[in-house]
Write an enzyme that holds these catalytic residues in place. Structure first.
Site, PDB file in Angstrom:
ATOM      1  CG  HIS A 191     -11.212   4.419  -1.246  1.00 16.32           C
ATOM      2  ND1 HIS A 191     -11.176   3.045  -0.455  1.00 16.32           N
ATOM      3  CD2 HIS A 191     -11.415   3.976  -1.583  1.00 16.32           C
ATOM      4  CE1 HIS A 191     -11.522   2.695  -1.643  1.00 16.32           C
ATOM      5  NE2 HIS A 191     -11.105   2.901  -2.781  1.00 16.32           N
ATOM      6  CD  GLU A 192     -11.357   6.994  -4.121  1.00 16.15           C
ATOM      7  OE1 GLU A 192     -10.838   6.641  -5.173  1.00 16.15           O
ATOM      8  OE2 GLU A 192     -12.511   6.365  -3.825  1.00 16.15           O
ATOM      9  CG  HIS A 232      -6.902   4.510  -4.965  1.00 16.11           C
ATOM     10  ND1 HIS A 232      -6.613   3.946  -4.906  1.00 16.11           N
ATOM     11  CD2 HIS A 232      -7.862   4.514  -4.329  1.00 16.11           C
ATOM     12  CE1 HIS A 232      -7.296   2.431  -4.824  1.00 16.11           C
ATOM     13  NE2 HIS A 232      -8.319   3.017  -4.627  1.00 16.11           N
ATOM     14  CD  GLU A 252      -9.814  -0.727  -3.687  1.00 15.94           C
ATOM     15  OE1 GLU A 252      -9.844  -0.575  -4.778  1.00 15.94           O
ATOM     16  OE2 GLU A 252     -11.013  -0.850  -3.481  1.00 15.94           O
TER      17      GLU A 252
END
Lengths: 504, 504
Positions: free
Chosen positions: B267-268, B271, B297
C-alpha cells in the site's frame, strides 16, 4: 524561561527562539543526510538546507534584531544574567555578519563551496598546486574579513576569538610553547623505549553486532540518556543537539579495529552528556548549547581519554568486553589492553594520532595559521613549512601532500582559528580531572567500581548546567580555582606514558 | 523548471520553492517523530514544527503572494501549463486561508488540538458524551468556515472539493448509491456461503526479521527505488515525499499476523511509486506531489489490492514467502493463501475491513457527514444514526461507541470530506486496472511471471509523471476514456468474491 520579561525583552527572546527552531530543523536535515538519507534526495535536500540557512542568516542581521539589541543594550543593568549574555552573544554575531559587505560574503560562500571539492581531489591526488589558488583566495578574503571585523591584539586573535571567546595569541603562545617544549622530549623518550606495548589483537576481527552492543553498554554506563538521544552510524562520527531532549551521536564500526568505535562512542557521548544536562530553563534558547569549541571538546576528551583510557575504567569494564569477544580477548589481560590503547607513536595523520602526539599536530597547525595571518607566510610555502615542522616536532616527514598539508578539510572551509580548540579541550579536560580528583579523592576506586554517576554529577554542577551562560574562562576559573594551565595535561601525559612504557 | 520566466513569474516560482523547502523540513521533523525521535525531545520538536508551520502559513497568505497572484492572473493566457496550474492552486489555498478571520482560525486550531486528546480518551472509554461538546464546536466552526469560503452546490460540496478537487455531492450520491446497492447484497451472499476460506495459518508466529526481508523483497519487485527512498517502522504506516529523490514509507510488523506488513508495504509502496516518478521538471515545486487524496489512494490500492491480492501475483511470489517461512507455510498452497487474504467479513472497524466491506464503511461516513452539513443532523444523534447504518449495510451493530462512532481520528481534527477519498481510490484503481488490462491483454501472465515493470511504466505514463499538473478528472478521463465509473470496482469485487467463495 521562567523569568517575566518586559514586552521588548520578550519579543527579542521570541525571535531568538525562532532562530533556534530553524537551527533544529537544519540540524535534523543535516543529521539525516549523514545517517541515512537516500542518495538521490541529496541535491534537493542541499537546496532546502541552503534556503533555510539563508533565512536564519537574514533574521540574524534583520533590522528588527538590530533594534532589539539597541534597546536592550541601553538598559543592560536591568537585565538578568541569561538575558544579558544572550544580548552580548547576539550582538557579536550580528556585528560579525553585518560588518561584511554582502557581495564579499557571497563571494566567500561560493568560493569555499567550490574549494571543498577541489580540496577533496587534491588530497586524493596529493597535488597541492590544484588546491593552492583556492587557498590563496580564501586566505585573502579572510584577511579582508579581519579588516572589516577589526584587528584585535594581532590579526589572528580576531579569528581565534570566534571559536574560543577571549582566547589570545599571547596566551596560546605561552601555553602551546610550554606544551611543545615538554611533549617533544617525551615523544623522543618513547621512541627509544624498549618496552613497547603489543597491540595486534586490537586489529583482529570484531563483529559489528558485538561492537554495537558494547557501545550501547558503555554509553548507558556513562549516563547517556537514551530517552533524550540516539546512537546511529555515520562515516565520520559526530554529536548534534537538536533540542534539550534530543541529543544525537553517531559512531563508525570497523570490523578490523575494536578500539575505534569504543573511543568514538565515549568521545561523542561526552559531547552529548554536556548538551543533555544543560539547565531546562535554557530550553529553546541560544544558551542551550556548549559555551565554546574548546570547552565542548574538553567534555568529549575527558570521557574518551581521562576516564575511558584509564586503568581503573578497564579494570571494571574489560570483563564485559571479553564476554562480548571471548575468542579475540580471553587470552589478553586487562593491563595489556590498557597498554595497547595507550601506545604512543609519532605519525603523519592528526585524526589517527594518540593522546600525546595529538597535541603536537595541533601546535603545528596553530603555528602555521599564525604565520599565515600575522607574518604573511605565503600559501606557496605552506608544504615546506608543514613538512619541516613535522620533522622537527614528531620526527616524521610526509612524502606527499595528501598525508601532509592537504589532510584536513578545515582550511578549504576557511575555518582558520578552529584547530587550537582540540588541544585546548585536552588541557581543560586534564585540569578539570585534576580538580575533580581533589574533590573526590577516591575517584579511581569509584571508576574501578563502575560508579561513573558522580563524574557526570560533578561535571553537570560545574560545566553542563550552564550551557552558554558562562564564558570558557569563567568555567575553568570557578571550577578549578585558576586560569587554564597546561601543566596538568603535561603531568597527566607524562605519568601515564611512563607507566605504559615502564620508563623511569 | 527548464522554462525561462519573466522576472515576476520567476519571483513567484522562487517563493513557491521556498514554501516547498519549508514543507520538506516540516516533513522531515514529522517523519523523525514517527520513526525514532527520543521521547524527551517531543515537546521541543512539537514547538519547532509549530513555528515553522506558522511561517509557512504566513508566507502563503502574505501580501507578496497576493500581489504575484494578481499580476499573473491578469495574463493567464501567456503562462505555460505548469505555471498556470500553480497560479490556480496557489490562489485556491490563498483564498481559503485569507477568507477566514484569523481569530476564528486560531480558535479552531486550539479546539482541534484539544479535541484530539479528548477523542483519544473517549475512544478508550467508549464514552461519547465526553467528546460530544468538542465535536459540536468543531462542526459549528466548520459550518462558519463554509460560509466564509462560499457554499458550492451544497454546503458539503465546499468540504469535498478540498480533498478531491471538482468532486460533488451529486456525483458521489450517484456513485456511492450504485456501489452500496450492489455491495450490500454481495456481502449478504458471502455471509450465507458454505465455502469459507481457512485463515488461521495467517495468525501463526512469523519472525519480524523474515517479514522485513519479505517487505524489502516485494518493494524491490514493485520497482520502489531504494536509492530515492527508505523503508522504516512506525506504529501507523505512512508514506511521505520529502523531495523527488527522497520518498519514504513505513510499515508495522506484527509477529502474529503475516499479512499486515505485506499489504501495508504494498500500500505505502504504491503511494511512494507515485511520488518517486513525478517528472523531474517539477522537482522542488508544489506540482511535485499527488494531484488529490483520491488519486493518491488509487495508487496505493491498485498495488495493494488489484495487483497484490491477485492470484497471478501469488503464483509468482508465494514461493519466496514459503522459503522465508517454511515451518509456517510449507503445507499451505498458494491458492489457499490467496483465498485467505481475500476473505470477506462484515466487521465494525474500518481499518481492519476487507476489500468489499471497506467501501461500505466509507459510504456510511459519507452519508453521515452529508447529513451533518446539509441536513442539520444533530451531533447528539450521531451514535444512533451510525449504529443503524452499520446494522443496515453490514449487518453488525456496535455495542459501544469506541468500536462505533468514536473509532476514527478524522472528525476530531475537523477533516470532514476526507473519508470519500478512500472509496474513490478503490474505484479509480479498478477503472485504471481495467484500462491497463485492455492495453496489455497478457497482464495476468506478466504478473504471474514476475514482470511488474510494465505496470509501473504504464502508471508513470498516465498518472505518476504529471504530479499535480492534471486534475483527478483529467487523469481518469484521458487514461480510461471515461469519467469515474463505479461499475469497474463492483465487477472486480463481485468476480473475485464469487471465485474465492466458489459462488455461482
Amino acid at each position: 524561561m521562567s523569568a517575566t520579561y518586559t514586552n521588548e525583552s520578550q519579543a527579542f527572546v521570541d525571535l531568538l527562539k525562532k532562530l533556534k527552531a530553524y537551527s533544529e530543523a537544519v540540524g535534523m536535515l543535516y543529521w539525516d543526510l549523514r545517517t541515512g538519507a537516500p542518495r538521490k534526495g541529496v541535491p534537493g535536500r542541499s537546496e532546502t538546507i541552503g534556503m533555510l540557512s539563508t533565512d536564519v542568516f537574514k533574521l540574524s542581521v534583520s533590522d528588527e534584531m538590530g533594534a532589539y539589541l539597541d534597546t536592550l543594550e541601553a538598559k543592560m543593568d536591568e537585565l538578568d544574567a541569561p538575558l544579558k549574555k544572550m544580548v552580548q552573544d547576539t550582538r557579536k554575531d550580528y556585528n560579525r555578519n553585518k560588518l561584511l559587505p554582502p557581495e564579499l560574503y557571497q563571494e566567500y560562500v561560493v568560493l569555499t563551496s567550490k574549494a571543498e571539492s577541489a580540496w577533496e581531489e587534491a588530497k586524493h591526488s596529493g597535488d597541492y598546486d590544484t588546491f593552492k589558488p583556492f587557498l590563496k583566495d580564501i586566505v585573502k578574503i579572510s584577511q579582508q574579513f579581519i579588516d572589516y571585523w577589526g584587528v584585535k591584539e594581532t590579526r589572528y586573535d580576531t579569528l581565534l576569538d570566534m571559536y574560543e571567546p577571549g582566547m589570545t595569541v599571547a596566551e596560546l603562545d605561552r601555553i602551546f610553547g610550554d606544551l611543545r617544549d615538554q611533549l617533544v622530549p617525551l615523544v623522543e623518550e618513547v621512541k627509544q623505549a624498549d618496552n613497547k606495548p603489543a597491540f595486534a589483537f586490537l586489529k583482529d576481527t570484531y563483529s559489528i553486532e558485538g561492537q554495537k552492543s558494547f557501545s550501547n553498554f558503555i554509553l548507558n554506563q556513562m549516563g547517556f540518556d537514551f530517552t533524550a538521544g540516539r546512537l546511529d552510524e555515520s562515516v565520520h562520527p559526530f554529536a548534534i543537539g537538536l533540542n534539550l531532549g534530543d541529543v544525537r551521536i553517531t559512531t563508525n564500526y570497523l570490523e578490523k579495529d575494536v578500539a575505534s568505535a569504543i573511543f568514538s562512542s565515549l568521545h561523542e557521548g561526552g559531547h552529548a552528556l554536556y548538551e543533555q544536562n544543560i539547565s531546562p530553563a535554557f530550553a529553546g534558547l541560544p544558551l542551550c548549547e556548549g559555551t565554546s569549541m574548546g570547552i565542548h571538546e574538553s567534555q568529549s576528551r575527558l570521557w574518551e581519554n581521562l576516564v575511558g583510557r584509564s586503568l581503573p575504567f578497564w579494570k571494571q569494564y574489560y570483563g564485559e568486553l571479553q564476554r562480548t569477544f571471548p575468542s579475540q580477548l580471553s587470552q589478553v589481560k586487562a593491563e595489556d589492553f590498557y597498554r595497547a590503547i595507550n601506545r604512543v607513536e609519532p605519525s603523519l595523520i592528526r585524526i589517527e594520532a594518540d593522546e600525546v602526539t595529538y597535541n603536537l599536530h595541533i601546535i603545528i597547525r596553530y603555528e602555521i595559521e599564525k604565520m599565515l595571518f600575522n607574518d604573511n607566510l605565503s600559501v606557496d610555502d605552506l608544504p615546506e613549512v608543514w613538512n619541516d615542522k613535522y620533522e622537527s616536532y614528531l620526527g616524521v616527514r610526509p612524502t606527499n601532500n595528501g598525508e601532509g598539508v592537504l589532510q584536513d578539510v578545515h582550511w578549504s572551509g576557511g575555518s582558520f582559528g578552529y584547530f587550537p580548540s582540540y588541544a585546548l579541550g585536552n588541557m581543560y579536560a586534564a585540569q578539570m580531572m585534576h580538580s575533580m580528583r581533589k574533590g573526590m579523592p577516591d575517584l579511581d576506586a569509584r571508576i574501578e567500581n563502575g560508579e561513573l554517576a558522580p563524574i557526570k554529577a560533578y561535571l553537570t554542577e560545574h560545566v553542563y548546567q550552564y550551557g552558554k551562560l558562562k564564558t570558557p574562562s569563567d568555567i575553568i576559573q570557578s571550577m578549578t580555582g585558576e586560569a587554564l594551565n597546561p601543566q596538568y595535561l603535561v603531568d597527566y601525559l607524562t605519568n601515564k606514558t611512563k607507566e605504559v612504557y615502564q620508563l623511569s
